[in-house]
Design an enzyme around this catalytic site. Structure first.
Site, PDB file in Angstrom:
ATOM      1  CE  LYS A  53      16.014 -20.486 -27.553  1.00 44.79           C
ATOM      2  NZ  LYS A  53      15.432 -20.146 -26.242  1.00 44.79           N
ATOM      3  CD  GLN A  97      11.700 -21.293 -24.730  1.00 41.10           C
ATOM      4  OE1 GLN A  97      12.853 -21.451 -25.091  1.00 41.10           O
ATOM      5  NE2 GLN A  97      10.914 -20.369 -25.264  1.00 41.10           N
ATOM      6  CG  ASP A 120      18.271 -16.406 -22.886  1.00 45.17           C
ATOM      7  OD1 ASP A 120      18.541 -16.266 -24.100  1.00 45.17           O
ATOM      8  OD2 ASP A 120      17.331 -17.088 -22.474  1.00 45.17           O
TER       9      ASP A 120
END
Lengths: 283, 283
Positions: A53, A97, A120
């Site tokens: 990412k 994460q 997200d």
């Protein structure tokens, strides 16, 4: 019929080129979008995902930081770190994460990310805004699936079987498909005779993680097949769909790997760009 | 087959008796659940609905207040009033009657209600928690529908057509049904040949507002029919389903009125009781 390939790699490449052009424009105006990824512990798969990412963001001209915390970090310390990032004006998008170590509540951490930086789209308030039709960060895998489906034409009036009811993929993609006027059936492990019913659907989106679950015999002639499954078998990534038999029946199909995967990271970048714009009163 | 009646009035009465017993227990411990309903302006239907919630709460031993503001109240003043209620320890549940006057943003107001007092379950954070499976106030009409369906047996493995995709009824009831392992198809105005497909479903939940939309001919033999429609025709409340023909085919059916309606208010009371308990660290 031999299906056309929904080449996620190619589609992602084009999409990222568009993002890069927008990033450049922002930079000319003195603003550089920043994505900060927080990881706790040293899980190999998680680390490699975080790094990819990070690289992807830098490749299109964003800045990207990794905040790497020890595996024994306390919940309070992680929450304090998130608070710091929430208040840092240079940070536009924050990803944490998952999975997190046992001592930390994932729910608490996701609620702690400022909604306007939650790229997200996993914090409850952003999920709620998705369902009430307000502006929000749409979750990245569902958004990537919708981008792939755009290449197949309009979804209006189509019937879609979404297999898998997770709040990361199945539920939100069902919502996005409904927004496009498709009629969605949400299937799951307790659905009776599931595979036998797939012949009734124009589109099948499978997010289960069971290699070989769906073969060409199960599909309607001309179906569009989106395979979100990613299971490692003998060191190779495989989806839920038997590609060889399915591509003979489908009109469009995603490969695994190289289908949905590249779009997911692309949509993280898309949302980070949006965060930078929205937080600066643009759009 | 003549369907058994899902008598909402009776079921609500029994349910409220259970709530009343719990309220009495709380009161013995010095805590009286309070529901406060905010209404802006003088719309007759809204006022009568607010009063019926108020009465229903008092009838089971709760206290209930109505905050009645002028129709020209500003958004800032309403938000200040909500802030006051958020901070008032005696208030456990807050409802804001919608629709609100034009000068006030409904989205802003719903986000302003403290999530732990949002007994309608309409604030984005509570909607988000519904989809992530966290503890939350589930919206009242969907919860009422689930209570009715409990009387028909298990939903596991059943196919359900939910008609109407609003975030008040269709979407959240689809989620609650999926939680019970039913397989849900969410239909709407753009669904092709909608009514013709209903024969494939074990359960039909209709929340459209089109009298006569569904007749007995459209249903599977033995279907369970939940009619959430409520349209006033010639001064009478009517649902989406032609009751007379449908009851000859269905195994269970709700009347209109007296089906879902009484359960909705019951679930407002249910959520207010939960709010009182949760805010005091019980359960």
């Amino acid at each position: 019929m031999t299906a056309q390939l929904l080449n996620g790699k190619e589609i992602a490449k084009d999409y990222r080129a568009g993002l890069q052009a927008e990033v450049e424009k922002l930079k000319e105006n003195g603003m550089t979008p920043n994505l900060t990824v927080v990881i706790v512990g040293d899980d190999g798969a998680s680390l490699s995902y975080v790094r990819s990412k990070n690289k992807a963001a830098e490749k299109i001209g964003m800045t990207s930081d990794i905040v790497h915390l020890d595996g024994d970090t306390s919940e309070a310390d992680l929450l304090a770190e998130i608070e710091r990032l929430n208040n840092d004006e240079k940070v536009h998008g924050i990803l944490v994460q998952v999975p997190l170590p046992k001592q930390i509540s994932e729910d608490k951490v996701l609620e702690a990310i400022a909604p306007e930086k939650d790229v997200d789209g996993f914090s409850p308030v952003n999920i709620g805004r998705l369902y009430t039709g307000q502006r929000t960060f749409k979750p990245c895998t569902p958004l990537g699936i919708m981008e792939l489906l755009k290449h197949t034409g309009s979804l209006e009036g189509k019937t879609v079987a979404v297999i898998g009811r997770s709040h990361i993929v199945g539920q939100p993609v069902a919502k996005l498909l409904t927004n496009e006027n498709a009629t969605v059936t949400l299937m799951h492990s307790r659905t009776k005779n599931m595979v036998d019913q797939l012949k009734n659907f124009d589109v099948v989106v499978s997010a289960v993680g069971k290699p070989g679950l769906i073969t060409g015999d199960d599909l309607k002639e001309g179906a569009i097949v989106i395979d979100v499954g990613n299971t490692v078998v003998d060191g190779k990534l495989v989806g839920d769909v038997d590609f060889e038999s399915a591509e003979k029946v489908a009109s469009w199909i995603t490969p695994v790997p190289g289908g949905v995967g590249p779009l997911t990271i692309t949509m993280v970048l898309n949302n980070t760009l949006l965060a930078a714009k929205w937080n600066n009163g643009l759009e």
